[in-house]
Design an enzyme around this catalytic site. Structure first.
Site, PDB file in Angstrom:
ATOM      1  N   SER A 150     -13.854 -11.656 -36.574  1.00 33.42           N
ATOM      2  CA  SER A 150     -15.250 -11.578 -37.366  1.00 33.42           C
ATOM      3  C   SER A 150     -15.195 -10.294 -38.210  1.00 33.42           C
ATOM      4  O   SER A 150     -16.142 -10.187 -38.995  1.00 33.42           O
ATOM      5  CB  SER A 150     -16.091 -12.244 -36.650  1.00 33.42           C
ATOM      6  OG  SER A 150     -16.726 -11.597 -35.862  1.00 33.42           O
ATOM      7  N   LYS A 188     -22.085  -7.863 -35.170  1.00 37.67           N
ATOM      8  CA  LYS A 188     -22.286  -8.148 -36.499  1.00 37.67           C
ATOM      9  C   LYS A 188     -23.018  -7.117 -37.283  1.00 37.67           C
ATOM     10  O   LYS A 188     -23.749  -6.146 -36.572  1.00 37.67           O
ATOM     11  CB  LYS A 188     -22.926  -9.551 -36.886  1.00 37.67           C
ATOM     12  CG  LYS A 188     -22.133 -10.683 -36.079  1.00 37.67           C
ATOM     13  CD  LYS A 188     -21.090 -10.839 -37.073  1.00 37.67           C
ATOM     14  CE  LYS A 188     -20.163 -12.291 -36.767  1.00 37.67           C
ATOM     15  NZ  LYS A 188     -19.800 -12.376 -35.165  1.00 37.67           N
TER      16      LYS A 188
END
Length: 230
Positions: A150, A188
């Protein structure tokens, strides 16, 4: 104000600088202070750096520079302070001796793979990861093995080791370890958007995740990466 161990360490470093022109290695400091691991030395050095007593010269290993000393500084060969929680004052900065470069590696806790279903605390497995000291700045650090793709557009790949500085605050746009709903840990980009917290991946195949502020707890910020080539 310094603890006795911080006071003892800065005197030991200064003595070595005066005698040899280079600061001691992490192994030498560990033995001199009778510590169990190099990570303890790293924490002391980070604390002294944050308080403005020493600094690490960029891009140079074993490059510690003493920029001021405790008020009651004495030769390192003198008796050590009696109690680890004794506090001492400071005085004006003393002239510093610039050390020569060498190589130092320190060990930081390795908490396992960052994956859904487990808070960071639950990942700890009592392992450690050797890391070049030059990759770490001030503060307390730990490492996580990255799982998934990701964040590949940020250069973070599956199997990389993310070096994380412990903190519970971060600015918009920083890469953080975020604990969501106290059960899912993820790496993230952090953004605050219209009263919510948005966690952005660095992969166009994935969508951003949006949460209420109370659902997200920052547990650290990305400080560096290590990658093994097989």
């Amino acid at each position: 104000m310094l603890t006795a161990k911080q006071h003892e360490l800065i005197q030991f470093i200064q003595q070595r600088l005066e005698e040899t022109g280079i600061s001691p290695s992490f192994e030498e400091m560990k033995e001199a202070l009778d510590l169990k691991s190099k990570s303890g030395v790293h924490r002391l050095i980070s604390a002294l750096e944050e308080r403005g007593f020493i600094r690490r010269l960029p891009n140079r290993a074993r490059a510690l520079e003493v920029i001021r000393q405790p008020e009651d500084a004495v030769p390192a060969s003198a008796a050590r302070p009696k109690a680890a929680n004794d506090l001492v004052g400071v005085r004006a900065p003393a002239p510093a001796t610039r050390p020569e470069p060498a190589n130092d590696v320190i060990e930081i806790p390795l908490h396992g793979r960052i994956a859904a279903g487990a808070p960071i605390e639950a990942l700890e497995d009592h392992q450690s990861l050797p890391v070049p000291a030059a990759l770490l700045g001030p503060g307390d650090h730990y490492a996580l093995e990255v799982s998934g793709d990701s964040m590949i557009e940020a250069g973070i790949f599956d199997g990389d080791f993310a070096l994380i500085r412990r903190t519970n605050t971060a600015r918009d746009g920083e890469i953080v370890v975020a604990l969501v709903n106290n059960e899912e840990a993820t790496l993230k980009y952090l953004h605050r958007d219209s009263g919510n917290v948005r966690l952005d991946p660095a992969n166009s195949a994935y969508e951003a995740q949006v949460y209420a502020p109370a659902q997200v707890e920052v547990q650290g910020k990305l400080a560096g990466l290590l990658r093994r080539y097989h």
